[in-house]
Design a protein around this motif. Structure first.
Motif, mmCIF file in Angstrom:
data_model
loop_
_atom_site.group_PDB
_atom_site.id
_atom_site.type_symbol
_atom_site.label_atom_id
_atom_site.label_comp_id
_atom_site.label_asym_id
_atom_site.label_seq_id
_atom_site.Cartn_x
_atom_site.Cartn_y
_atom_site.Cartn_z
ATOM 1 N N PRO A 124 -0.567 67.475 43.329
ATOM 2 C CA PRO A 124 0.043 68.215 42.223
ATOM 3 C C PRO A 124 -0.148 69.732 42.357
ATOM 4 C CG PRO A 124 -1.098 66.295 41.379
ATOM 5 C CD PRO A 124 -1.451 66.399 42.837
ATOM 6 N N ALA A 125 -1.336 70.150 42.809
ATOM 7 C CA ALA A 125 -1.578 71.593 42.964
ATOM 8 C C ALA A 125 -0.661 72.174 44.028
ATOM 9 C CB ALA A 125 -3.044 71.846 43.314
ATOM 10 N N LEU A 126 -0.474 71.433 45.110
ATOM 11 C CA LEU A 126 0.411 71.900 46.181
ATOM 12 C C LEU A 126 1.855 71.954 45.678
ATOM 13 C CD1 LEU A 126 0.996 72.698 49.084
ATOM 14 C CD2 LEU A 126 0.974 70.270 49.695
ATOM 15 N N SER A 127 2.285 70.920 44.961
ATOM 16 C CA SER A 127 3.651 70.885 44.438
ATOM 17 C C SER A 127 3.904 72.046 43.490
ATOM 18 C CB SER A 127 3.902 69.554 43.732
ATOM 19 O OG SER A 127 5.212 69.506 43.205
ATOM 20 N N GLN A 128 2.939 72.338 42.623
ATOM 21 C CA GLN A 128 3.092 73.454 41.683
ATOM 22 C C GLN A 128 3.188 74.787 42.413
ATOM 23 O OE1 GLN A 128 -0.183 73.128 38.940
ATOM 24 N NE2 GLN A 128 0.443 71.082 38.235
ATOM 25 N N ALA A 129 2.409 74.949 43.498
ATOM 26 C CA ALA A 129 2.454 76.198 44.259
ATOM 27 C C ALA A 129 3.825 76.393 44.908
ATOM 28 C CB ALA A 129 1.355 76.204 45.320
ATOM 29 N N ILE A 130 4.391 75.319 45.456
ATOM 30 C CA ILE A 130 5.714 75.408 46.081
ATOM 31 C C ILE A 130 6.777 75.713 45.025
ATOM 32 C CG2 ILE A 130 7.493 74.132 47.325
ATOM 33 C CD1 ILE A 130 5.123 74.941 49.065
ATOM 34 N N GLN A 131 6.679 75.081 43.857
ATOM 35 C CA GLN A 131 7.637 75.345 42.782
ATOM 36 C C GLN A 131 7.550 76.789 42.291
ATOM 37 O OE1 GLN A 131 6.891 72.357 39.776
ATOM 38 N NE2 GLN A 131 7.410 70.660 41.166
ATOM 39 N N MET A 160 4.652 87.264 45.532
ATOM 40 C CA MET A 160 4.403 86.234 46.532
ATOM 41 C C MET A 160 2.965 86.371 47.035
ATOM 42 S SD MET A 160 6.283 85.596 50.208
ATOM 43 C CE MET A 160 7.903 85.754 49.458
ATOM 44 N N GLU A 161 2.232 85.253 47.070
ATOM 45 C CA GLU A 161 0.850 85.267 47.511
ATOM 46 C C GLU A 161 0.751 84.658 48.915
ATOM 47 O OE1 GLU A 161 -1.468 83.141 44.698
ATOM 48 O OE2 GLU A 161 -0.996 84.492 43.019
ATOM 49 N N LEU A 162 -0.263 85.120 49.657
ATOM 50 C CA LEU A 162 -0.492 84.588 50.993
ATOM 51 C C LEU A 162 -0.737 83.073 50.938
ATOM 52 C CD1 LEU A 162 -0.851 85.156 54.013
ATOM 53 C CD2 LEU A 162 -3.278 85.593 53.548
ATOM 54 N N ARG A 163 -1.438 82.613 49.905
ATOM 55 C CA ARG A 163 -1.707 81.191 49.755
ATOM 56 C C ARG A 163 -0.404 80.396 49.671
ATOM 57 N NH1 ARG A 163 -1.912 78.096 45.267
ATOM 58 N NH2 ARG A 163 -1.677 79.952 43.975
ATOM 59 N N GLN A 164 0.596 80.950 48.971
ATOM 60 C CA GLN A 164 1.879 80.245 48.848
ATOM 61 C C GLN A 164 2.569 80.115 50.212
ATOM 62 O OE1 GLN A 164 3.424 83.000 45.865
ATOM 63 N NE2 GLN A 164 3.550 81.313 44.370
ATOM 64 N N ILE A 165 2.485 81.171 51.007
ATOM 65 C CA ILE A 165 3.073 81.141 52.357
ATOM 66 C C ILE A 165 2.385 80.063 53.198
ATOM 67 C CG2 ILE A 165 3.378 82.455 54.487
ATOM 68 C CD1 ILE A 165 5.276 83.284 52.298
ATOM 69 N N GLU A 166 1.067 80.009 53.118
ATOM 70 C CA GLU A 166 0.322 79.007 53.881
ATOM 71 C C GLU A 166 0.697 77.600 53.430
ATOM 72 O OE1 GLU A 166 -3.607 80.350 52.964
ATOM 73 O OE2 GLU A 166 -3.801 81.506 54.824
ATOM 74 N N LEU A 209 13.421 80.998 55.736
ATOM 75 C CA LEU A 209 12.097 81.541 55.403
ATOM 76 C C LEU A 209 11.053 81.218 56.473
ATOM 77 C CD1 LEU A 209 10.236 82.987 53.405
ATOM 78 C CD2 LEU A 209 9.909 80.783 52.234
ATOM 79 N N VAL A 210 11.213 80.137 57.203
ATOM 80 C CA VAL A 210 10.167 79.684 58.133
ATOM 81 C C VAL A 210 9.740 80.769 59.135
ATOM 82 C CG1 VAL A 210 9.640 78.092 60.017
ATOM 83 C CG2 VAL A 210 10.670 77.237 57.907
ATOM 84 N N PRO A 211 10.658 81.386 59.915
ATOM 85 C CA PRO A 211 10.197 82.399 60.880
ATOM 86 C C PRO A 211 9.569 83.614 60.201
ATOM 87 C CG PRO A 211 12.597 82.380 60.764
ATOM 88 C CD PRO A 211 12.125 81.185 60.015
ATOM 89 N N LYS A 212 10.075 83.980 59.029
ATOM 90 C CA LYS A 212 9.501 85.114 58.297
ATOM 91 C C LYS A 212 8.076 84.797 57.847
ATOM 92 C CE LYS A 212 13.412 87.433 58.404
ATOM 93 N NZ LYS A 212 13.560 88.676 59.206
ATOM 94 N N ALA A 213 7.881 83.572 57.373
ATOM 95 C CA ALA A 213 6.558 83.165 56.904
ATOM 96 C C ALA A 213 5.556 83.129 58.056
ATOM 97 C CB ALA A 213 6.652 81.793 56.241
ATOM 98 N N ARG A 214 6.009 82.607 59.191
ATOM 99 C CA ARG A 214 5.114 82.572 60.362
ATOM 100 C C ARG A 214 4.764 83.982 60.840
ATOM 101 N NH1 ARG A 214 8.190 77.435 63.079
ATOM 102 N NH2 ARG A 214 6.844 75.815 62.150
ATOM 103 N N ALA A 215 5.714 84.891 60.775
ATOM 104 C CA ALA A 215 5.446 86.278 61.170
ATOM 105 C C ALA A 215 4.420 86.918 60.236
ATOM 106 C CB ALA A 215 6.747 87.085 61.171
ATOM 107 N N ILE A 216 4.537 86.587 58.936
ATOM 108 C CA ILE A 216 3.570 87.132 57.968
ATOM 109 C C ILE A 216 2.161 86.660 58.314
ATOM 110 C CG2 ILE A 216 2.801 87.002 55.566
ATOM 111 C CD1 ILE A 216 5.781 86.909 54.778
ATOM 112 N N LEU A 217 1.999 85.359 58.590
ATOM 113 C CA LEU A 217 0.674 84.826 58.911
ATOM 114 C C LEU A 217 0.157 85.395 60.236
ATOM 115 C CD1 LEU A 217 0.659 81.074 57.840
ATOM 116 C CD2 LEU A 217 -0.183 83.081 56.629
ATOM 117 N N ASP A 218 1.051 85.564 61.216
ATOM 118 C CA ASP A 218 0.630 86.155 62.497
ATOM 119 C C ASP A 218 0.100 87.571 62.292
ATOM 120 O OD1 ASP A 218 1.291 83.882 63.858
ATOM 121 O OD2 ASP A 218 3.230 84.631 64.583
ATOM 122 N N ASP A 219 0.787 88.335 61.449
ATOM 123 C CA ASP A 219 0.333 89.703 61.170
ATOM 124 C C ASP A 219 -1.020 89.708 60.466
ATOM 125 O OD1 ASP A 219 2.574 90.779 62.310
ATOM 126 O OD2 ASP A 219 3.651 91.098 60.419
#
Length: 329
Positions: free
Chosen positions: A30-37, A1-7, A65-75
């Motif tokens: 398309p780039a965003l869709s591919q990253a989410i996939q 998992m990459e930080l960019r994907q979380i963002e 996943l939402v609260p976990k992802a936000r916690a990752i970005l906060d850290d």
């Protein structure tokens, strides 16, 4: 998992779809869709389901996943801030203004622990003639910190109180000292005094204290700085009111130091603008306050055991004000 994907994932959540999220992120859809996939394949779950032609809704897995992802970005943000502060302390600079009453050598002695810990931080210390000039220079940003006595003549500055400056009577070597080491102020009207010509606020405080007990200052000499005052006192025939730190130095050079009753004193501290201080400036103020608090605590402890003010201050002076030996904490 990459930080960019979380963002990217959180951008889609917040903008409720790929189009608006892509515009916000300045990437193609398309780039965003591919990253989410790619993120979904890595996690093994679907994060979104299409609910209309151009909008997405979170699946139960996506909601988790939402609260976990936000916690990752906060850290990550917190880590970046901490590293930025560390870089500021490693190679920052602090501009400091002092009044004649808060002389630059006094400030330098209070921040020895800071200098030992952060030797690469540049300190630019200048003396400013009076409190109004000092505060004006701090307001305009020429200096980040201003060491001054109270009161501070502007409401646009914050003031961090560091302590109380106590002025003791310093007499020439060989002067007769009272057995108690203390003299009442009303007995000092006839003593010839030397003052620091620039320390007007301090001079006014001494004159007011003497007049409050029915006396009048007998001014013999006006000198450009404290060191010139002390040199004149050591030469004999004239006296001076000097702050406790310098009174300790004066006694070590042979002067006779007397505590007056009542004691002449004035609160002092650091003035700065209301916006946030640089990391280096914050740390410098902290170290300065820690030095003075340690000294004051040692003085108070010695006084509870019967020591006079100057004896207590002298006994604790070296451990607090002098630079640490190499290798000590």
């Amino acid at each position: 998992m990459e930080l960019r994907q979380i963002e990217y994932f959180l951008a889609v959540v917040e903008h409720e779809g790929l189009n608006r999220a892509a515009q916000h992120l300045y990437v193609s859809q398309p780039a965003l869709s591919q990253a989410i996939q790619a993120l979904e394949r890595e996690l093994g779950v679907e994060l979104f389901q299409r609910v209309a032609r151009r909008s997405l809704a979170l699946t139960p897995a996506g909601t988790l996943l939402v609260p976990k992802a936000r916690a990752i970005l906060d850290d990550v943000v917190a880590a970046r801030d901490a590293l930025s502060a560390a870089r500021g302390l490693e190679a920052g600079s602090v501009s400091i203004a002092t009044m004649p009453e808060m002389s630059s050598d006094a400030v330098a002695s209070w921040i020895t622990s800071f200098r030992s810990r952060y030797p690469d931080v540049r300190l630019d210390i200048s003396e400013v003639p009076g409190v109004r000039d000092l505060c004006g220079e701090v307001v305009t940003g020429r200096y980040e910190l201003g060491f001054t006595t109270r009161p501070v003549p502007t409401k646009s500055l914050e003031f961090v109180e560091l302590g109380v400056q106590r002025l003791l009577l310093v007499m020439p070597p060989g002067s007769p000292a009272p057995p108690s080491g203390t003299l009442p102020l009303d007995a000092l009207s006839d003593l010839p005094l030397t003052i620091c010509s620039l320390a007007q606020r301090e001079n006014d405080r001494v004159a007011t204290a003497l007049r409050d007990v029915g006396g009048e200052p007998r001014l013999i000499a006006s000198m450009p700085n404290r060191h010139a005052q002390l040199t004149l006192v050591l030469g004999g025939g004239v006296h001076a009111f000097l702050p406790l730190r310098m009174a300790v130095q004066a006694r070590r050079l042979g002067a006779v130091v007397i505590e007056t009753e009542p004691l002449v004193s004035v609160p002092f501290g650091v003035a700065h603008r209301r916006d946030a201080l640089s990391p280096a400036a914050q740390e410098l103020v902290r170290h300065c306050k820690a030095t003075l608090d340690t000294w004051y605590a040692a003085i108070a402890e010695a006084r509870t055991q019967g020591a006079g003010l100057i004896d207590a201050a002298d006994a604790a002076y070296d451990d607090v004000h002098l630079p640490m030996n190499p290798g000590t904490a």
